[in-house]
Design a protein around this motif. Structure first.
Motif, PDB file in Angstrom:
ATOM      1  N   LEU A 157       0.848  -1.183   0.000  1.00  0.00           N
ATOM      2  CA  LEU A 157       0.000   0.000   0.000  1.00  0.00           C
ATOM      3  C   LEU A 157       0.887   1.237   0.000  1.00  0.00           C
ATOM      4  CD1 LEU A 157      -3.020   0.920   0.250  1.00  0.00           C
ATOM      5  CD2 LEU A 157      -2.613   1.083   2.724  1.00  0.00           C
ATOM      6  N   VAL A 158       0.691   2.111  -0.995  1.00  0.00           N
ATOM      7  CA  VAL A 158       1.450   3.356  -1.096  1.00  0.00           C
ATOM      8  C   VAL A 158       0.655   4.463  -0.422  1.00  0.00           C
ATOM      9  CG1 VAL A 158       2.473   5.056  -2.659  1.00  0.00           C
ATOM     10  CG2 VAL A 158       2.544   2.623  -3.246  1.00  0.00           C
ATOM     11  N   GLU A 216      -8.459  -5.178   3.224  1.00  0.00           N
ATOM     12  CA  GLU A 216      -7.279  -5.499   4.041  1.00  0.00           C
ATOM     13  C   GLU A 216      -6.002  -5.211   3.269  1.00  0.00           C
ATOM     14  OE1 GLU A 216      -6.135  -9.730   5.125  1.00  0.00           O
ATOM     15  OE2 GLU A 216      -6.981  -9.037   7.023  1.00  0.00           O
ATOM     16  N   GLN A 217      -5.054  -4.566   3.906  1.00  0.00           N
ATOM     17  CA  GLN A 217      -3.785  -4.199   3.266  1.00  0.00           C
ATOM     18  C   GLN A 217      -2.650  -4.440   4.258  1.00  0.00           C
ATOM     19  OE1 GLN A 217      -3.399  -3.119   0.102  1.00  0.00           O
ATOM     20  NE2 GLN A 217      -5.549  -2.875  -0.433  1.00  0.00           N
ATOM     21  N   LYS A 218      -2.381  -5.693   4.557  1.00  0.00           N
ATOM     22  CA  LYS A 218      -1.402  -6.011   5.598  1.00  0.00           C
ATOM     23  C   LYS A 218      -0.002  -6.256   5.049  1.00  0.00           C
ATOM     24  CE  LYS A 218      -4.566  -7.834   9.087  1.00  0.00           C
ATOM     25  NZ  LYS A 218      -4.886  -8.946   9.990  1.00  0.00           N
ATOM     26  N   ASN A 219       0.219  -5.952   3.788  1.00  0.00           N
ATOM     27  CA  ASN A 219       1.554  -6.129   3.233  1.00  0.00           C
ATOM     28  C   ASN A 219       2.434  -4.940   3.631  1.00  0.00           C
ATOM     29  OD1 ASN A 219       0.979  -8.616   1.922  1.00  0.00           O
ATOM     30  ND2 ASN A 219      -0.105  -7.499   0.323  1.00  0.00           N
ATOM     31  N   ARG A 220       3.347  -4.574   2.788  1.00  0.00           N
ATOM     32  CA  ARG A 220       4.251  -3.459   3.099  1.00  0.00           C
ATOM     33  C   ARG A 220       3.541  -2.126   2.880  1.00  0.00           C
ATOM     34  NH1 ARG A 220       9.047  -4.905   0.439  1.00  0.00           N
ATOM     35  NH2 ARG A 220       9.487  -5.931   2.423  1.00  0.00           N
ATOM     36  N   LEU A 221       3.830  -1.170   3.752  1.00  0.00           N
ATOM     37  CA  LEU A 221       3.348   0.195   3.603  1.00  0.00           C
ATOM     38  C   LEU A 221       4.498   1.044   3.095  1.00  0.00           C
ATOM     39  CD1 LEU A 221       1.080   2.339   4.096  1.00  0.00           C
ATOM     40  CD2 LEU A 221       2.069   2.646   6.381  1.00  0.00           C
ATOM     41  N   PHE A 222       4.328   1.652   1.916  1.00  0.00           N
ATOM     42  CA  PHE A 222       5.341   2.541   1.343  1.00  0.00           C
ATOM     43  C   PHE A 222       4.954   3.989   1.648  1.00  0.00           C
ATOM     44  CE2 PHE A 222       5.399  -1.278  -1.276  1.00  0.00           C
ATOM     45  CZ  PHE A 222       6.755  -1.531  -1.427  1.00  0.00           C
ATOM     46  N   LEU A 223       5.856   4.741   2.210  1.00  0.00           N
ATOM     47  CA  LEU A 223       5.585   6.123   2.590  1.00  0.00           C
ATOM     48  C   LEU A 223       6.236   7.077   1.595  1.00  0.00           C
ATOM     49  CD1 LEU A 223       6.125   5.979   6.456  1.00  0.00           C
ATOM     50  CD2 LEU A 223       3.998   5.698   5.173  1.00  0.00           C
ATOM     51  N   ARG A 250      13.622   1.403   6.759  1.00  0.00           N
ATOM     52  CA  ARG A 250      12.519   0.582   7.252  1.00  0.00           C
ATOM     53  C   ARG A 250      12.148   0.963   8.687  1.00  0.00           C
ATOM     54  NH1 ARG A 250      11.639  -3.934   3.913  1.00  0.00           N
ATOM     55  NH2 ARG A 250      12.460  -3.365   1.874  1.00  0.00           N
ATOM     56  N   MET A 251      10.850   0.961   8.947  1.00  0.00           N
ATOM     57  CA  MET A 251      10.314   1.130  10.288  1.00  0.00           C
ATOM     58  C   MET A 251       9.301   0.024  10.556  1.00  0.00           C
ATOM     59  SD  MET A 251       9.761   5.286  10.704  1.00  0.00           S
ATOM     60  CE  MET A 251       8.753   5.497   9.243  1.00  0.00           C
ATOM     61  N   THR A 252       9.099  -0.261  11.813  1.00  0.00           N
ATOM     62  CA  THR A 252       8.058  -1.214  12.220  1.00  0.00           C
ATOM     63  C   THR A 252       6.876  -0.429  12.772  1.00  0.00           C
ATOM     64  OG1 THR A 252       8.909  -1.384  14.475  1.00  0.00           O
ATOM     65  CG2 THR A 252       9.818  -2.920  12.836  1.00  0.00           C
ATOM     66  N   HIS A 302       2.857  -5.221   7.673  1.00  0.00           N
ATOM     67  CA  HIS A 302       3.877  -6.048   8.334  1.00  0.00           C
ATOM     68  C   HIS A 302       5.204  -5.314   8.427  1.00  0.00           C
ATOM     69  CE1 HIS A 302       6.298  -7.175   4.803  1.00  0.00           C
ATOM     70  NE2 HIS A 302       5.192  -7.407   4.144  1.00  0.00           N
ATOM     71  N   ASP A 303       5.454  -4.363   7.517  1.00  0.00           N
ATOM     72  CA  ASP A 303       6.583  -3.473   7.696  1.00  0.00           C
ATOM     73  C   ASP A 303       6.345  -2.196   6.898  1.00  0.00           C
ATOM     74  OD1 ASP A 303       7.234  -4.179   5.070  1.00  0.00           O
ATOM     75  OD2 ASP A 303       9.374  -4.264   5.480  1.00  0.00           O
TER      76      ASP A 303
END
Length: 515
Positions: A157-158, A216-223, A250-252, A302-303
């Motif tokens: 998710l961007v 649901e969007q539990k994959n990687r979040l791109f900021l 990377r952040m958690t 997740h990250d």
């Protein structure tokens, strides 16, 4: 991505054919992009290998076009003057750099303002720049494409935040899926009546609606966006993180919560000085972190990865043929660097073929880093010999290279450091070594020493050096030299081969083929 099964790479071996020599890529060799945002107006001129371009020029003016719009419905008058002057300058700079017509887009502030159309017409009349005012969904799509420029084939998710809006877009396998826009920009939130309680309700309700639409969007979040980058800098400062490269940081979810508390507890002025954040960006951080905390709480990624690539890079990606989009940005960038700076362009492939038997068990992600190292192994030869090894490490860890995690940057940097030096102790980069495991550090040393030895058997880009064979169980490293390479196996080359064998804990065996 490995890319070795790509038909477009026919006859190119493990590297493929460089596409930057083709007319379709050369047409993108210097492209000027202007982004008129709610907070800043920026010109970026891209240059170099079209798939992974260098930032030839980059200038930002903080105009705050969207400041006060919640009350007036119009663009900030002072910001409008500053933006117009900046665009006049950018037009002249583009002409001087040979970009051709600038590609210019305007986002939330201009599209929402009563005087937005008037400003757009004024820009075209005064500067000749045609300003494309895009809607929120298009802004989300272009930002997502910018992420794909750096992470081809990625999924997640961007989340792109500007001054007056926040967009979400899903990406999967290199394509952009659902996308939405909201008014959760920090400039708008700052002007919202009702204080923190009203902001919290607005943020919660808006993101809940977006979650209902996007699923649901539990994959990687791109900021994507300056406010997110400012928060990442603060997170780095809080952690004492040694590598100050924002792209792929990377952040958690836990780190986001802890950084939110850290921002609340610290004086903002002191914090911005410690984290090297501009005053204009720092002023928006308290509002942006409220949004980020709710995005993370709602979508549970997740990250979290910070992307320096966004709408401007998305505009460049838009102009690329699909064949170019499918290429690995890291390998294309390294090929371009080799063609431009190496003493014998093309010799990197010879080096890779020669040392590849040492890495038979390497997975595709590691093999692409090995390929990149071989392509870059000779591009720093102009550096002073006393500083060459450190220059290689510095360039690899801090260069504008797409598709590299921070741990991979350090691995690549160590390999190139060992291309010129047997030892890594005592350098000014020692604090970065902790970003990779001791096992990976040892493998990077083997790679560097293998390249260091291969460079001694230097003939030409189509040279046949012979073969190395590595028997891990027997701990034996066997070298079979071709007749043309045998006379090159002098004292220094022998010492480097012995050093490589020692790094593997191997017994060396040397054979020379007869003519």
């Amino acid at each position: 991505m490995d890319g070795t099964n790509d038909p477009a790479q026919e006859d190119g071996g493990p590297f493929g054919r460089p596409l930057f020599d083709k007319p379709s890529a050369r047409a993108l060799s210097r492209v000027g992009v202007v982004d008129v945002g709610s907070n800043s107006v920026r010109l970026v001129v891209f240059d170099g290998a079209a798939r992974s371009p260098a930032y030839f020029y980059n200038e930002k003016i903080m105009c705050a076009l969207g400041a006060g719009m919640s009350e007036t419905g119009r663009l900030n008058p002072e910001g409008r003057v500053r933006a117009l002057e900046a665009l006049k300058r950018f037009r002249l700079l583009g002409d001087g750099m040979g970009t051709g017509p600038l590609v210019a887009v305007a986002t939330a502030a201009v599209r929402d303002a009563e005087d937005g159309p008037e400003f757009r017409d004024e820009v075209e009349r005064e500067t000749g720049i045609r300003l494309w005012v895009i809607d929120g969904r298009e802004e989300a799509r272009l930002s997502a494409q910018g992420v794909l420029l750096g992470w081809p084939g990625s999924y997640g998710l961007v989340c792109d935040i500007g001054g007056s809006s926040m967009e979400l877009a899903e990406i999967n396998g290199g394509t952009v899926g659902k996308r939405m826009s909201s008014s959760l920009g920090p400039l708008k939130l700052r002007d919202l009546k009702g204080g923190k309680k009203a902001r919290k309700a607005q943020i919660h309700d808006t993101i809940a609606r977006m979650r209902q639409e996007l699923g649901e969007q539990k994959n990687r979040l791109f900021l994507v966006g300056g406010s997110w980058r400012a928060i990442a800098k603060i997170d780095m400062e809080r952690r004492g993180y040694p590598l100050h490269v924002l792209h792929e940081y990377r952040m958690t979810p836990k780190a986001v919560r802890e950084t939110a508390k850290y921002i609340e507890k610290n004086d903002l002025e002191e914090l911005r000085n410690r984290a090297d954040v501009s005053s204009a960006r720092a002023a928006l951080v308290p509002y942006a972190i409220e949004v980020l905390r709710e995005v993370v709480r709602t979508f549970k990624p997740h990250d979290i990865a910070v992307s320096s690539y966004g709408i401007r890079e998305g505009l460049l990606y838009e102009q690329m043929p699909q064949q170019l989009r499918d290429r690995d940005p890291l390998i294309e960038s390294c090929r371009f660097a080799e063609a431009k700076d190496a003493r014998i362009p093309g010799f990197g492939r010879v080096v890779y073929d020669f040392i590849e038997p040492l890495f038979k068990s390497a997975k595709p992600d590691r093999r692409r880093i090995i390929k990149a190292a071989c392509l870059l192994h000779d591009v720093s030869w102009r550096s002073h010999p006393d500083y060459r090894a450190e220059d290689c490490f510095d360039n690899a860890t801090r260069a504008n290279l797409g598709g590299l995690k921070h741990s991979e940057r350090v691995y690549l940097g160590l390999a190139l450091l060992h291309r010129y030096s047997n030892k890594r102790e005592g350098t000014r980069f020692a604090d970065l070594y902790d970003l990779i495991s001791e096992r990976d550090a040892q493998q990077a040393e083997v790679l560097g020493k293998a390249m260091r030895f291969a460079a001694m058997l230097w003939l030409r880009k189509d040279a046949k050096l012979g073969q190395m064979r590595w028997y891990p169980k027997k701990k034996q490293l066997e070298l079979s030299l071709s007749p043309e390479a045998a006379p090159l196996f002098g004292e220094v080359a022998q010492a480097r081969f012995q050093s490589l064998a020692a790094s593997l804990g191997a017994e060396p065996a040397i054979r020379t083929a007869r003519k």
